[in-house]
Scaffold this active site. Structure first.
Site, PDB file in Angstrom:
ATOM      1  N   ASN A 157      14.484  69.130  46.815  1.00 37.36           N
ATOM      2  CA  ASN A 157      13.953  70.302  47.525  1.00 37.36           C
ATOM      3  C   ASN A 157      13.222  71.264  46.587  1.00 37.36           C
ATOM      4  O   ASN A 157      12.715  72.299  47.017  1.00 37.36           O
ATOM      5  CB  ASN A 157      15.060  71.036  48.282  1.00 37.36           C
ATOM      6  CG  ASN A 157      16.084  71.699  47.377  1.00 37.36           C
ATOM      7  OD1 ASN A 157      15.977  71.655  46.142  1.00 37.36           O
ATOM      8  ND2 ASN A 157      17.091  72.316  47.979  1.00 37.36           N
ATOM      9  N   GLY A 203      14.251  71.830  40.505  1.00 35.74           N
ATOM     10  CA  GLY A 203      13.401  70.800  39.930  1.00 35.74           C
ATOM     11  C   GLY A 203      11.950  71.243  39.943  1.00 35.74           C
ATOM     12  O   GLY A 203      11.596  72.305  40.455  1.00 35.74           O
ATOM     13  N   VAL A 237      19.048  67.694  50.343  1.00 36.66           N
ATOM     14  CA  VAL A 237      20.025  66.621  50.488  1.00 36.66           C
ATOM     15  C   VAL A 237      21.059  66.940  51.571  1.00 36.66           C
ATOM     16  O   VAL A 237      21.661  66.031  52.148  1.00 36.66           O
ATOM     17  CB  VAL A 237      20.715  66.349  49.131  1.00 36.66           C
ATOM     18  CG1 VAL A 237      21.662  67.486  48.758  1.00 36.66           C
ATOM     19  CG2 VAL A 237      21.442  65.023  49.137  1.00 36.66           C
ATOM     20  N   LEU A 248      22.220  63.148  42.138  1.00 34.92           N
ATOM     21  CA  LEU A 248      22.145  64.156  41.088  1.00 34.92           C
ATOM     22  C   LEU A 248      21.800  65.539  41.641  1.00 34.92           C
ATOM     23  O   LEU A 248      21.691  66.499  40.872  1.00 34.92           O
ATOM     24  CB  LEU A 248      21.099  63.772  40.036  1.00 34.92           C
ATOM     25  CG  LEU A 248      21.465  62.699  39.013  1.00 34.92           C
ATOM     26  CD1 LEU A 248      21.465  61.309  39.621  1.00 34.92           C
ATOM     27  CD2 LEU A 248      20.496  62.730  37.828  1.00 34.92           C
ATOM     28  N   TYR A 299      30.129  75.789  41.105  1.00 37.50           N
ATOM     29  CA  TYR A 299      29.685  74.509  40.529  1.00 37.50           C
ATOM     30  C   TYR A 299      30.878  73.606  40.257  1.00 37.50           C
ATOM     31  O   TYR A 299      30.888  72.431  40.647  1.00 37.50           O
ATOM     32  CB  TYR A 299      28.913  74.775  39.244  1.00 37.50           C
ATOM     33  CG  TYR A 299      28.311  73.537  38.613  1.00 37.50           C
ATOM     34  CD1 TYR A 299      27.370  72.769  39.288  1.00 37.50           C
ATOM     35  CD2 TYR A 299      28.671  73.147  37.321  1.00 37.50           C
ATOM     36  CE1 TYR A 299      26.800  71.648  38.702  1.00 37.50           C
ATOM     37  CE2 TYR A 299      28.103  72.027  36.729  1.00 37.50           C
ATOM     38  CZ  TYR A 299      27.172  71.279  37.422  1.00 37.50           C
ATOM     39  OH  TYR A 299      26.613  70.161  36.842  1.00 37.50           O
ATOM     40  N   LYS A 329      31.634  70.040  42.405  1.00 38.46           N
ATOM     41  CA  LYS A 329      31.700  68.722  41.774  1.00 38.46           C
ATOM     42  C   LYS A 329      33.082  68.086  41.943  1.00 38.46           C
ATOM     43  O   LYS A 329      33.197  66.860  42.106  1.00 38.46           O
ATOM     44  CB  LYS A 329      31.343  68.836  40.289  1.00 38.46           C
ATOM     45  CG  LYS A 329      29.881  69.152  40.026  1.00 38.46           C
ATOM     46  CD  LYS A 329      28.943  68.056  40.523  1.00 38.46           C
ATOM     47  CE  LYS A 329      27.513  68.282  40.063  1.00 38.46           C
ATOM     48  NZ  LYS A 329      26.594  67.226  40.551  1.00 38.46           N
ATOM     49  N   ARG A 338      20.625  77.714  29.918  1.00 34.95           N
ATOM     50  CA  ARG A 338      21.549  76.900  29.133  1.00 34.95           C
ATOM     51  C   ARG A 338      21.253  77.045  27.648  1.00 34.95           C
ATOM     52  O   ARG A 338      20.172  77.471  27.244  1.00 34.95           O
ATOM     53  CB  ARG A 338      21.480  75.439  29.586  1.00 34.95           C
ATOM     54  CG  ARG A 338      22.226  75.210  30.886  1.00 34.95           C
ATOM     55  CD  ARG A 338      22.192  73.790  31.363  1.00 34.95           C
ATOM     56  NE  ARG A 338      20.951  73.464  32.050  1.00 34.95           N
ATOM     57  CZ  ARG A 338      20.777  72.359  32.775  1.00 34.95           C
ATOM     58  NH1 ARG A 338      21.765  71.489  32.896  1.00 34.95           N
ATOM     59  NH2 ARG A 338      19.628  72.137  33.380  1.00 34.95           N
TER      60      ARG A 338
END
Length: 338
Positions: free
Chosen positions: A37, A41, A62, A78, A150, A154, A191
């Site tokens: 989407n 990304g 997704v 992913l 997060y 997961k 990060r």
């Protein structure tokens, strides 16, 4: 054990890891449908694949999996924000990707009788009380803290995947990924590696959280993708750790990145982060034994490649330097702690 895949779905395929995975699958001769989407990304990550006969991009979420049609023999999930800045900004969406999104792609894999691989995370272990972390460790996680959207997404995705494997006969495997880095990361994703690289290239202070004594284990993206594909090509259910067991202090890594970039940036300490793990290092015994996989890139080589890529993206004049005495000293220090 499969000798190759005919057609694969990669959710989150325009992201950092996903784009590398799509490229490697296409190189192997697998037709790939990339679903993304583009919330985190980027079309630029898959620009080199657009127009390739074996590659198709589908813009979609997704959690509302588009009708992509046909059969698949591999589904790799992913899709999820992965950086703390992104999952703080997209908190509910992160939980939805791990819950409803995982359920959607599991159903697709079951319909197609495909091999399913879940890209999980070392965040499963939280701030671990076991070191190094093995797959048998259940973790030490704050279920309502700022990182929980997060972590728990997961953990739930792992539970769903395990249930489909045990109760519905799905050929599924779980990979727990540790601190992957490399080209295609966003410079602003928050990060550690892209932040330090960007700061070093811009001659800005490298912002180390807390004392910098907390440890991380960095795995170059080519090794991570190799591990994901090694798991895909088996029927092992996992979970299996994919990471580099070389463990470094964050302060050491900041100094190494600065020196490899030929930068004069100072180190600046900033406030620590809530629930930030104090130590992070994978036990990869299972991956070595069951997948025949282990990381090949040492930190210095992977970081050199990453810095060179960012230097081009950020339009700087940097040429990655030959290690000076100062850099070689930093490398020796890192090797002595790994």
């Amino acid at each position: 054990m499969s000798n190759g895949f005919r057609r694969a779905v990669v959710t989150g395929g325009a992201g950092f890891l996903g784009s590398h995975l799509c490229r490697e699958l296409v190189t192997e001769g697998t037709a790939v449908v990339c679903v993304d989407n583009l919330s985190t990304g980027s079309p630029e990550n898959i620009a080199s694949l657009r127009g390739h006969a074996l590659f198709e991009f589908v813009h979609g979420d997704v959690t509302e999996l588009p009708d992509i049609g046909g059969d698949f023999d591999l589904v790799m999930h992913l899709a999820s924000p992965a950086s703390p800045l992104d999952y703080a900004r997209l908190a509910v969406e992160t939980l939805e990707a791990g819950g409803l999104g995982t359920m959607r792609v599991l159903a697709l894999a079951l319909r197609c009788r495909a091999r399913f691989v879940l890209a999980s995370t070392s965040e499963i272990y939280g701030d671990p009380q076991q070191h190094p972390q093995s797959e048998s460790y259940w973790g030490h996680v704050n279920p309502i803290g700022p990182r929980s959207v997060y972590d728990e997404a997961k953990r739930y995705a792992e539970a769903l995947t395990s249930a489909y494997h045990r109760h519905r006969g799905l050929d599924a495997g779980i990979a727990r990924i540790f601190n992957s880095y490399g080209p295609h990361m966003r410079a602003d994703d928050g990060r550690m590696v892209p932040t330090f690289v960007r700061q070093a290239l811009d001659e800005q202070a490298l912002t180390v959280t807390g004392t910098g004594e907390q440890t991380r284990s960095l795995c170059y993206v080519a090794d991570t993708v190799g591990g994901l594909l090694a798991l895909a090509h088996t029927d092992h259910p996992g979970p299996v750790n994919l990471g580099n067991p070389d463990e470094f202090r964050v302060l050491q890594l900041a100094e190494l990145i600065r020196d490899l970039a030929g930068s004069g940036s100072p180190i600046s300490h900033v406030a620590g982060v809530t629930d930030d793990p104090r130590r992070r290092c994978p036990d990869i015994t299972l991956a070595r034994r069951e997948l025949g996989w282990y990381p090949e890139f040492r930190a210095a080589e992977g970081l050199r490649r990453t810095i060179a890529w960012f230097s081009g993206v950020l339009n700087t004049d940097l040429v990655t330097p030959t290690p000076s005495g100062r850099v070689e000293s930093a490398l020796r220090d890192l090797d002595s702690t790994s």
